[in-house]
Design a protein around this motif. Structure first.
Motif, PDB file in Angstrom:
ATOM      1  N   VAL A   1     -25.083  34.941  35.453  1.00 51.13           N
ATOM      2  CA  VAL A   1     -26.100  35.805  36.283  1.00 51.13           C
ATOM      3  C   VAL A   1     -26.210  35.052  37.550  1.00 51.13           C
ATOM      4  O   VAL A   1     -26.181  33.862  37.660  1.00 51.13           O
ATOM      5  CB  VAL A   1     -27.578  35.713  35.517  1.00 51.13           C
ATOM      6  CG1 VAL A   1     -28.562  36.186  36.663  1.00 51.13           C
ATOM      7  CG2 VAL A   1     -27.354  36.200  34.230  1.00 51.13           C
TER       8      VAL A   1
ATOM      9  N   ARG B   1     -30.150  44.546  29.707  1.00 54.53           N
ATOM     10  CA  ARG B   1     -31.548  43.982  29.938  1.00 54.53           C
ATOM     11  C   ARG B   1     -31.271  43.228  31.191  1.00 54.53           C
ATOM     12  O   ARG B   1     -30.662  42.287  31.232  1.00 54.53           O
ATOM     13  CB  ARG B   1     -32.256  43.621  28.731  1.00 54.53           C
ATOM     14  CG  ARG B   1     -32.781  44.374  27.885  1.00 54.53           C
ATOM     15  CD  ARG B   1     -34.149  43.947  27.059  1.00 54.53           C
ATOM     16  NE  ARG B   1     -34.492  44.899  26.304  1.00 54.53           N
ATOM     17  CZ  ARG B   1     -35.613  44.822  25.352  1.00 54.53           C
ATOM     18  NH1 ARG B   1     -36.087  43.537  25.301  1.00 54.53           N
ATOM     19  NH2 ARG B   1     -36.037  45.680  24.633  1.00 54.53           N
TER      20      ARG B   1
ATOM     21  N   TYR C   1     -34.279  40.662  33.441  1.00 56.57           N
ATOM     22  CA  TYR C   1     -35.669  40.274  33.501  1.00 56.57           C
ATOM     23  C   TYR C   1     -35.835  39.528  34.868  1.00 56.57           C
ATOM     24  O   TYR C   1     -35.091  38.661  35.473  1.00 56.57           O
ATOM     25  CB  TYR C   1     -35.937  39.089  32.558  1.00 56.57           C
ATOM     26  CG  TYR C   1     -35.617  39.616  31.127  1.00 56.57           C
ATOM     27  CD1 TYR C   1     -34.456  39.569  30.455  1.00 56.57           C
ATOM     28  CD2 TYR C   1     -36.799  40.249  30.177  1.00 56.57           C
ATOM     29  CE1 TYR C   1     -34.327  39.833  29.291  1.00 56.57           C
ATOM     30  CE2 TYR C   1     -36.418  40.492  28.858  1.00 56.57           C
ATOM     31  CZ  TYR C   1     -35.312  40.478  28.482  1.00 56.57           C
ATOM     32  OH  TYR C   1     -35.010  40.795  27.253  1.00 56.57           O
TER      33      TYR C   1
ATOM     34  N   GLY D   1     -32.636  42.187  19.866  1.00 53.49           N
ATOM     35  CA  GLY D   1     -32.162  41.551  21.423  1.00 53.49           C
ATOM     36  C   GLY D   1     -31.425  40.130  20.917  1.00 53.49           C
ATOM     37  O   GLY D   1     -31.249  39.688  19.839  1.00 53.49           O
ATOM     38  N   THR D   2     -30.870  39.887  22.141  1.00 56.65           N
ATOM     39  CA  THR D   2     -30.094  38.516  22.159  1.00 56.65           C
ATOM     40  C   THR D   2     -30.665  37.625  22.964  1.00 56.65           C
ATOM     41  O   THR D   2     -31.361  38.016  23.949  1.00 56.65           O
ATOM     42  CB  THR D   2     -28.365  38.732  22.264  1.00 56.65           C
ATOM     43  OG1 THR D   2     -28.515  39.347  23.726  1.00 56.65           O
ATOM     44  CG2 THR D   2     -27.908  39.876  21.436  1.00 56.65           C
ATOM     45  N   GLU D   3     -30.069  36.458  23.136  1.00 59.54           N
ATOM     46  CA  GLU D   3     -30.747  35.367  23.826  1.00 59.54           C
ATOM     47  C   GLU D   3     -30.493  35.904  25.459  1.00 59.54           C
ATOM     48  O   GLU D   3     -29.665  36.304  25.863  1.00 59.54           O
ATOM     49  CB  GLU D   3     -29.988  34.157  23.594  1.00 59.54           C
ATOM     50  CG  GLU D   3     -28.644  33.882  23.832  1.00 59.54           C
ATOM     51  CD  GLU D   3     -27.894  34.029  22.646  1.00 59.54           C
ATOM     52  OE1 GLU D   3     -28.628  34.737  21.689  1.00 59.54           O
ATOM     53  OE2 GLU D   3     -27.053  33.577  22.312  1.00 59.54           O
ATOM     54  N   ALA D   4     -31.350  35.303  26.566  1.00 56.79           N
ATOM     55  CA  ALA D   4     -31.207  35.794  27.705  1.00 56.79           C
ATOM     56  C   ALA D   4     -30.442  34.609  28.678  1.00 56.79           C
ATOM     57  O   ALA D   4     -30.700  33.336  27.988  1.00 56.79           O
ATOM     58  CB  ALA D   4     -32.479  35.729  28.438  1.00 56.79           C
ATOM     59  N   PHE D   5     -29.931  34.746  29.260  1.00 53.49           N
ATOM     60  CA  PHE D   5     -28.970  34.179  30.354  1.00 53.49           C
ATOM     61  C   PHE D   5     -29.761  34.221  31.560  1.00 53.49           C
ATOM     62  O   PHE D   5     -29.996  34.962  32.208  1.00 53.49           O
ATOM     63  CB  PHE D   5     -27.401  34.352  30.425  1.00 53.49           C
ATOM     64  CG  PHE D   5     -26.978  34.270  28.996  1.00 53.49           C
ATOM     65  CD1 PHE D   5     -27.039  35.055  27.967  1.00 53.49           C
ATOM     66  CD2 PHE D   5     -25.987  33.239  28.663  1.00 53.49           C
ATOM     67  CE1 PHE D   5     -26.235  35.349  26.738  1.00 53.49           C
ATOM     68  CE2 PHE D   5     -25.337  33.005  27.550  1.00 53.49           C
ATOM     69  CZ  PHE D   5     -25.542  34.111  26.376  1.00 53.49           C
ATOM     70  N   PHE D   6     -29.875  32.889  32.024  1.00 51.00           N
ATOM     71  CA  PHE D   6     -30.593  32.997  33.457  1.00 51.00           C
ATOM     72  C   PHE D   6     -29.593  32.526  34.483  1.00 51.00           C
ATOM     73  O   PHE D   6     -28.663  31.825  34.465  1.00 51.00           O
ATOM     74  CB  PHE D   6     -31.799  31.840  33.329  1.00 51.00           C
ATOM     75  CG  PHE D   6     -32.862  32.019  32.623  1.00 51.00           C
ATOM     76  CD1 PHE D   6     -32.712  31.982  31.132  1.00 51.00           C
ATOM     77  CD2 PHE D   6     -33.939  32.369  33.106  1.00 51.00           C
ATOM     78  CE1 PHE D   6     -33.902  32.230  30.630  1.00 51.00           C
ATOM     79  CE2 PHE D   6     -35.106  32.995  32.488  1.00 51.00           C
ATOM     80  CZ  PHE D   6     -35.139  32.832  31.218  1.00 51.00           C
ATOM     81  N   GLY D   7     -30.055  32.927  35.665  1.00 48.95           N
ATOM     82  CA  GLY D   7     -29.436  32.459  36.774  1.00 48.95           C
ATOM     83  C   GLY D   7     -30.095  31.214  37.308  1.00 48.95           C
ATOM     84  O   GLY D   7     -30.887  30.764  36.853  1.00 48.95           O
TER      85      GLY D   7
END
Lengths: 115, 116
Positions: B4, B31, B33, B102-108
């Motif tokens: 991201v 998705r 966020y 859902g799956t885990e979120a990856f952050f910028g």
């Protein structure tokens, strides 16, 4: 609404020792995921470990393991053989498995690993 | 695809000005966020998208905030008439919603906004 509580704002541990970070959550859901994220100083957040609520076995990733107690709604993170690079903010997070809901985070625990 | 990405990394603006941030998610993630994080606090949810549809907005997202995700790809977050209280790190994350959940979120890396 789901809530996540991390009751330890700050913790410290000696290098090579073991430390446990606490997390409790509140939900009426039966199917969900729990996560621990790590945010090093001035760096991006990365996933440490993930637990599916339907799994009884506690997740493990190398030096990181969790103690998931579903009935107690508790999800603690154990870091073994702590390293200086483990110094970071650690966030516990909750997400429903189904439905249109985002990740909900706790306020975090600042962990300092001391040489 | 390296993850991201967010642009800019830092933004300093005068109170009352408008600012826009961009987020490019991981390409196959449906998705996206937006979170806001102030110093020493956990990320607070602002809004999120499933493809191009904005599914939920937090009450933190005042009328001065607007987010878009045209064509379900990148997203923009605009803050109009910035206030000093808007100073924070704005985090974008993406994840993949699949039929088993859902799956885990990856952050910028975030965009740090300072309103002076």
């Amino acid at each position: 609404a789901q809530t996540v509580t991390q009751s330890q704002p700050e913790m410290s541990v000696q290098e090579a020792e073991t430390v446990t970070l606490s997390c409790t959550y509140d939900t009426s859901e039966n199917n969900y995921y729990l996560f621990w994220y790590k945010q090093p100083p001035s760096r991006q957040m990365i996933l440490v470990i993930r637990q599916e609520a339907y799994k009884q076995q506690n997740a493990t990733e190398n030096r990181f393991s969790v103690n998931f107690q579903k009935a107690a709604k508790s999800f603690s993170l154990k870091i073994s053989d702590s390293q200086l690079g483990d110094t970071a903010m650690y966030f516990c997070a909750f997400m429903k498995q189904w439905g249109n809901t985002p990740l909900v985070f706790g306020k975090g625990t600042r962990l300092s690993v001391i040489a | 695809d390296t993850g991201v990405s967010q642009d800019p990394r830092h933004k300093i603006t005068k109170r009352g000005q408008n600012v826009t941030f961009r987020c490019d998610p991981i390409s196959e993630h449906n998705r996206l966020y937006w979170y806001r994080q102030t110093l020493g606090q956990g990320p607070e949810f602002l809004t999120y998208f499933q493809n191009e549809a904005q599914l939920e907005k937090s009450r933190l997202l005042s009328d001065r905030f607007s987010a878009e995700r045209p064509k379900g790809s990148f997203s923009t977050l605009e803050i109009q008439r910035t206030e000093q209280g808007d100073s924070a790190m704005y985090l974008c994350a993406s994840s993949l919603e699949i039929r088993t959940g859902g799956t885990e979120a990856f952050f910028g890396q975030g965009t740090r906004l300072t309103v002076v």
